[in-house]
Design a protein around this motif. Structure first.
Motif, mmCIF file in Angstrom:
data_model
loop_
_atom_site.group_PDB
_atom_site.id
_atom_site.type_symbol
_atom_site.label_atom_id
_atom_site.label_comp_id
_atom_site.label_asym_id
_atom_site.label_seq_id
_atom_site.Cartn_x
_atom_site.Cartn_y
_atom_site.Cartn_z
ATOM 1 N N GLY A 191 0.809 -1.216 0.000
ATOM 2 C CA GLY A 191 0.000 0.000 0.000
ATOM 3 C C GLY A 191 0.835 1.255 0.000
ATOM 4 N N LEU A 192 1.933 1.276 0.760
ATOM 5 C CA LEU A 192 2.802 2.458 0.802
ATOM 6 C C LEU A 192 3.458 2.708 -0.552
ATOM 7 N N VAL A 193 3.925 1.641 -1.181
ATOM 8 C CA VAL A 193 4.535 1.793 -2.508
ATOM 9 C C VAL A 193 3.514 2.364 -3.494
ATOM 10 N N CYS A 194 2.304 1.802 -3.476
ATOM 11 C CA CYS A 194 1.258 2.303 -4.376
ATOM 12 C C CYS A 194 0.879 3.741 -4.031
ATOM 13 N N ALA A 195 0.880 4.083 -2.732
ATOM 14 C CA ALA A 195 0.515 5.445 -2.309
ATOM 15 C C ALA A 195 1.506 6.467 -2.829
ATOM 16 N N VAL A 196 2.799 6.133 -2.799
ATOM 17 C CA VAL A 196 3.822 7.058 -3.304
ATOM 18 C C VAL A 196 3.602 7.325 -4.791
ATOM 19 N N PHE A 197 3.384 6.249 -5.564
ATOM 20 C CA PHE A 197 3.146 6.433 -6.997
ATOM 21 C C PHE A 197 1.837 7.178 -7.251
ATOM 22 N N ALA A 198 0.798 6.868 -6.459
ATOM 23 C CA ALA A 198 -0.501 7.512 -6.657
ATOM 24 C C ALA A 198 -0.426 9.003 -6.359
ATOM 25 N N SER A 199 0.255 9.379 -5.275
ATOM 26 C CA SER A 199 0.357 10.798 -4.922
ATOM 27 C C SER A 199 1.132 11.577 -5.979
ATOM 28 N N GLN A 200 2.190 10.969 -6.527
ATOM 29 C CA GLN A 200 2.936 11.651 -7.581
ATOM 30 C C GLN A 200 2.117 11.763 -8.869
ATOM 31 N N ALA A 201 1.314 10.730 -9.151
ATOM 32 C CA ALA A 201 0.451 10.786 -10.337
ATOM 33 C C ALA A 201 -0.595 11.879 -10.183
ATOM 34 N N LEU A 202 -1.178 11.997 -8.991
ATOM 35 C CA LEU A 202 -2.170 13.053 -8.746
ATOM 36 C C LEU A 202 -1.523 14.433 -8.850
ATOM 37 N N LEU A 203 -0.289 14.530 -8.381
ATOM 38 C CA LEU A 203 0.417 15.810 -8.428
ATOM 39 C C LEU A 203 0.645 16.249 -9.862
ATOM 40 N N ARG A 204 0.950 15.290 -10.736
ATOM 41 C CA ARG A 204 1.207 15.637 -12.142
ATOM 42 C C ARG A 204 -0.067 16.043 -12.876
ATOM 43 N N LEU A 205 -1.213 15.711 -12.323
ATOM 44 C CA LEU A 205 -2.482 16.081 -12.964
ATOM 45 C C LEU A 205 -2.881 17.527 -12.675
ATOM 46 N N ILE A 206 -2.217 18.172 -11.713
ATOM 47 C CA ILE A 206 -2.553 19.553 -11.381
ATOM 48 C C ILE A 206 -1.939 20.467 -12.433
ATOM 49 N N PRO A 207 -2.729 21.347 -13.041
ATOM 50 C CA PRO A 207 -2.168 22.271 -14.046
ATOM 51 C C PRO A 207 -1.041 23.120 -13.456
ATOM 52 N N PHE A 208 -0.062 23.445 -14.309
ATOM 53 C CA PHE A 208 1.119 24.169 -13.829
ATOM 54 C C PHE A 208 0.748 25.509 -13.214
ATOM 55 N N ASP A 209 -0.185 26.223 -13.833
ATOM 56 C CA ASP A 209 -0.567 27.539 -13.315
ATOM 57 C C ASP A 209 -1.152 27.443 -11.913
ATOM 58 N N MET A 210 -1.842 26.338 -11.621
ATOM 59 C CA MET A 210 -2.368 26.145 -10.272
ATOM 60 C C MET A 210 -1.270 25.690 -9.323
ATOM 61 N N LEU A 211 -0.390 24.827 -9.832
ATOM 62 C CA LEU A 211 0.622 24.240 -8.973
ATOM 63 C C LEU A 211 1.595 25.282 -8.431
ATOM 64 N N ARG A 212 1.889 26.321 -9.226
ATOM 65 C CA ARG A 212 2.835 27.321 -8.754
ATOM 66 C C ARG A 212 2.252 28.168 -7.636
ATOM 67 N N HIS A 213 0.931 28.132 -7.446
ATOM 68 C CA HIS A 213 0.299 28.801 -6.314
ATOM 69 C C HIS A 213 0.039 27.827 -5.166
ATOM 70 N N MET A 214 0.615 26.639 -5.269
ATOM 71 C CA MET A 214 0.517 25.644 -4.203
ATOM 72 C C MET A 214 1.916 25.174 -3.817
ATOM 73 N N PRO A 215 2.772 26.082 -3.377
ATOM 74 C CA PRO A 215 4.154 25.682 -3.077
ATOM 75 C C PRO A 215 4.249 24.681 -1.934
ATOM 76 N N TYR A 216 3.200 24.594 -1.130
ATOM 77 C CA TYR A 216 3.224 23.643 -0.021
ATOM 78 C C TYR A 216 3.234 22.196 -0.510
ATOM 79 N N LEU A 217 2.940 21.980 -1.798
ATOM 80 C CA LEU A 217 2.980 20.625 -2.350
ATOM 81 C C LEU A 217 4.376 20.234 -2.820
ATOM 82 N N ARG A 218 5.312 21.178 -2.729
ATOM 83 C CA ARG A 218 6.682 20.856 -3.114
ATOM 84 C C ARG A 218 7.255 19.836 -2.129
ATOM 85 N N GLY A 219 7.842 18.784 -2.639
ATOM 86 C CA GLY A 219 8.392 17.747 -1.760
ATOM 87 C C GLY A 219 7.332 16.816 -1.214
ATOM 88 N N LEU A 220 6.165 16.779 -1.857
ATOM 89 C CA LEU A 220 5.104 15.885 -1.410
ATOM 90 C C LEU A 220 5.596 14.447 -1.461
#
Length: 884
Positions: free
Chosen positions: A413-442
């Motif tokens: 589950g932990l291995v899948c969670a790491v991949f899932a969280s990174q996949a979700l992070l890549r789905l966020i548009p860049f313009d939105m992501l730059r206003h969410m710096p707290y997600l850096r290092g997720l």
């Protein structure tokens, strides 16, 4: 020390047990033979001599056990035995093991992945010293609960407040950066001198702004973001003191911010310049012109509520002092963290709740599997108990198996969670992501690991206790007989049925939530835009102030630029607007009607400056009157076009054409005549209301910054590079940021993304919950059929038809499904209270959604019950009776 050495010897002894057992067997056999020989010499028979020798040794097996315990650590040895036995048991049942591990790891992965976002956004403190003392400070108006500050109001608030140790202001802006390859548009931020001091952030290189360095008379200074220092200046240590040209004005670089610095509201800023109020815009000096925001640090012991009361009192005082500009203007004070994560908090909590429900279903399913498995192991456990295994030892075996099961599931589950969280992070548009710096290092940090550990511990407890509670040790011994089988089967059917009802109810809650969110997203994408967004390309244009200092020059340059773009192959029409459609309500104006009584109320309307063919380019209908003509510039009478929302509010049952409006003072330059009415073009984001709007000819109030909209006859995205090249050919000094398409602008907006992502994720949880619920229902019905084989055989022997047996089993599944659906619908009405803030165009008691979910689950339950029902109907009565 002696005890420690002895313990170590015993621990090591576990791993050399085979050799030591052989040596001890030889030794004890020698002792036994010596005793036998002595007894034979004493006159005993061979049989009596052996019996007497065994009695003197205290029993052969007891002696061996005592020797083992002296030579090893008993707890670790038995634990090692339990582990090996548990692995063998799980390996003997690969279907059970794989199913349980996959279901539990699925629930853990979903929960941990979503919690990683919750931790980053909601739990982790802001990256500033004492972040709880930082507050967002803004004004409030009737149409905008959080609105911009005017610089004069900010100055008075800073002077008069008793709640803040410091109060500073910031305002987003853009600059044209002079580079060796030409002019490049860059994002910037104008801040007051104490901005970084209020945040508690020190520069990595150089110094902070001095006190008074933001005044109009002070030298122009700038601080660089870390990424800009690295990317544009090669990370040079001697950059401090060097000059940089921003929009043709030289600025001296005084510092570089550290890599860790982030300011989410404007995290894309590359250059942080001092305010210099009045230098960039005359708006700075007008109390009625609002363009900046405030950030403050509270004094020790002052709460946010107390600061809000203080600022509201100051706002009331300023309203009395400046009734024209400050009428209805109040104050807003909230924690800075609320500004940064307030919009996404309900979405994240909703997703975490959905993931938690999915985890609960997975745990219920695995617990059900364990209950079924414990039934099949009743005789095994009873035999072990009869042979002398203590209840504690038997319980420890169940605990060991439960921990092993959870351990494997948690790792996967932990291995899948790491991949899932990174996949979700890549789905966020860049313009939105730059206003969410707290997600850096997720990723997997201490908080997330503790959360996963807590889930694993809870699951281990549940899975260990489930078979222990189910198989009481008195029943284990009774398991050697057949008498308890019927009652045990009945009891299990009751427990399994209740668990299945719970699973189905949770699946209903998730399905209803997914249905409402999906319907909300559908309505959001189908709101009436009142323009045609397809085949519209857009880009922002920033004319250099130094090259085009006069209004006449701006008008000529814009007309020539639009003519050049219009001549490009594939271009159907081209126009400009001061703000793109479907962006947000804002850039408003206060108006007053000529000839009407005025009580000082602020009649606030959206204000847009457009070129003559704007409405025909975006294809918005003209309701009455006329469009602008191309020659309506500053030399012609001032005119405006209004939307229907304006008519409904200010001209109900009246013809607005010919009416005149102006500013609150009706200054001569502000008087404009209404010449047309257009449809309600959606200026706001998709989920915001349409406000009254006025449209003015761009050439009557020219600005160096505007948005170009191009209607094309081909794919608009492929034409964007050609359009940008045409702008640069016209003047290489023009900045061209933000090239995009209107459809991308709408679909990648924060509103659309949050609704889309929540609908898809909760929908995914709901589908998995439905699948797991059907597996659970199938398991209960199949187990019930296996336990009732004799009963079914008797029924069929007495003449029951196969259809009757099949109907009986289907009724059992139907009862469970109906109970789960009813309970789920009741729970969903309460649970969807969480959805109120994110629903758009849908009510939480939406009958279509509730009915659709009920029908879907009923059909799925019928399918899950059909297979065991068909199996029951195919039972041979003779074989069933013989098997019993």
């Amino acid at each position: 020390m002696k005890r420690l050495r002895a313990a170590l010897r015993r621990l090591v002894g576990m791993f050399s047990a085979g050799r030591r057992e052989q040596e001890f067997a030889s030794e004890i056999e020698g002792h036994l033979q010596m005793h036998i020989e002595d007894n034979v010499r004493a006159g005993m028979t061979q049989e009596d001599a052996r019996r007497d020798a065994l009695l003197k040794l205290g029993g052969l097996e007891q002696t061996r056990q005592a020797y083992r315990e002296r030579g090893t650590a008993p707890f670790f040895e038995t634990l090692w035995q339990d582990l090996r036995f548990a692995l063998r048991q799980l390996g003997k049942n690969p279907g059970f093991t794989i199913t349980a591990v996959l279901m539990l790891s699925l629930g853990i992965a979903a929960s941990v992945a979503i919690f990683a976002f919750v931790d980053a956004a909601l739990l982790r403190p802001l990256p500033y010293p004492n972040p709880e003392g930082l507050a967002d400070v803004t004004e409030s108006a009737a149409l905008f609960p959080r609105s911009n500050l005017s610089y004069p109001d900010y100055f008075d608030w800073k002077r008069m407040n008793r709640s803040f140790r410091s109060l500073d202001a910031y305002e987003g802006t853009g600059y044209l950066l002079s580079t060796p390859s030409g002019v490049e548009p860059v994002a910037g931020e104008r801040v007051t001198d104490g901005f970084f001091h209020t945040l508690g952030v020190a520069p990595l290189l150089g110094r902070d702004f001095y006190a008074g360095e933001d005044l109009l008379s002070a030298p122009r200074t700038v601080m660089l973001s870390y990424s800009t220092w690295q990317k544009r200046f090669g990370g040079r240590k001697d950059i401090v003191g060097q000059a940089v040209s921003l929009s043709g004005t030289p600025y001296t670089i005084v510092g570089v911010m550290p890599d860790s610095f982030e300011f989410a509201p404007h995290n894309n800023a590359e250059f942080w310049t001092t305010m210099h109020a009045g230098s960039a815009n005359e708006c700075d000096l007008r109390r009625s012109c609002h363009g900046m925001y405030g950030v403050a640090r509270l004094k020790d012991g002052v709460s946010v509520a107390a600061a809000l009361a203080d600022m509201k009192a100051i706002a009331e005082q300023l309203e009395r002092q400046y009734p024209d500009s400050n009428r209805g203007q109040s104050a807003v004070v909230q924690p800075l963290s609320e500004l940064i994560v307030g919009d996404i908090r309900p979405i994240l909590l909703l997703l975490l709740a959905g993931a938690g429900l999915l985890l609960l279903i997975a745990c219920v399913n695995v617990a059900s599997l364990l209950l079924v498995r414990s039934e099949s192991r009743r005789r095994e456990i009873a035999v072990r108990g009869a042979l002398g295994a203590s209840p504690l030892r038997l319980a420890r075996q169940f605990v060991t198996e439960g921990v092993l099961l959870v351990f494997g599931s948690s790792l996967l589950g932990l291995v899948c969670a790491v991949f899932a969280s990174q996949a979700l992070l890549r789905l966020i548009p860049f313009d939105m992501l730059r206003h969410m710096p707290y997600l850096r290092g997720l990723g997997l940090n201490f908080h997330v690991a503790c959360f996963a550990l807590a889930i694993a511990a809870l699951a281990a407890v549940i899975f260990s206790l489930t078979p222990i509670v189910r198989l009481s040790f008195d029943e284990m011994r009774e398991g050697l007989t057949e008498g308890s089988r019927g009652s045990a089967g009945v009891l299990w059917r009751r427990i399994g049925a209740n668990l299945t009802v719970l699973e189905l109810a949770i699946a209903v809650v998730l399905l209803v939530g997914a249905g409402l969110l999906g319907k909300s997203f559908y309505h959001l994408l189908h709101v009436d835009l009142n323009f045609q967004p397809d085949h519209l390309a857009t880009l922002s244009v920033s004319l250099p102030d130094k090259t085009y200092p006069k209004e006449e020059q701006i008008v000529v340059a814009r007309r020539q630029l639009l003519d050049r773009i219009a001549a490009l192959p594939g271009v159907v029409a081209v126009a400009t607007t001061s703000q793109l459609p479907a962006s947000s309500n804002g850039n408003t104006d206060w108006i007053r009607f000529v000839g009407r009584e005025y009580n000082g109320k602020h009649n606030e309307v959206n204000e847009r400056d457009i070129t003559a063919n704007f409405f025909s380019t975006v294809k918005t209908r003209l309701i009455r009157g006329r469009f602008f003509t191309p020659d309506e510039d500053g030399t012609k009478p001032r005119v405006v076009i209004i939307n229907q929302a304006f008519v409904r509010l200010y001209f109900p049952n009246q013809d607005p054409l010919g009416a005149r409006i102006g500013d609150t003072a009706l200054s001569p330059k502000s008087i404009r005549e209404i010449v047309g009415v257009v449809d309600d073009l959606r200026e706001a984001s998709l989920d915001q209301p349409i406000l009254p709007a006025i449209y003015a000819p761009a050439d009557q109030s020219p600005d160096t910054y505007f948005n170009v909209i191009v209607r094309t006859s081909q794919d608009e995205k492929t034409l964007l590079p050609t359009i940008v090249a045409a702008v640069h050919e016209f003047d290489p000094g023009i900045g061209v940021p933000d090239e995009s398409t209107i459809l991308e602008h709408i679909n990648d907006s924060q509103t659309a993304y949050l609704h889309r992502s929540s609908a898809w994720l909760v929908g995914g949880f709901a589908v998995m919950a439905l699948l797991l619920g059907m597996i659970g229902l199938y398991g209960v019905i199949a187990y019930s059929v296996s336990q009732r084989t004799r009963e079914i055989g008797v029924r069929m022997a007495l003449g029951a038809q196969r259809e009757m047996v099949q109907r009986m089993v289907l009724k059992e599944g139907g009862r469970l499904a109906m109970a789960g659906i009813a309970l789920g619908l009741v729970c969903s009405l309460a649970a969807t209270l969480l959805l109120r803030s994110v629903l758009f165009g849908a009510q939480r008691w939406d009958v279509e959604t509730l009915g659709g979910v009920a029908l879907l689950l009923a059909a799925a339950a019928l399918l899950a019950s059909y297979i065991p029902a068909r199996r029951a109907a195919s039972i041979n009565p003779v074989e069933a009776l013989r098997a019993e």
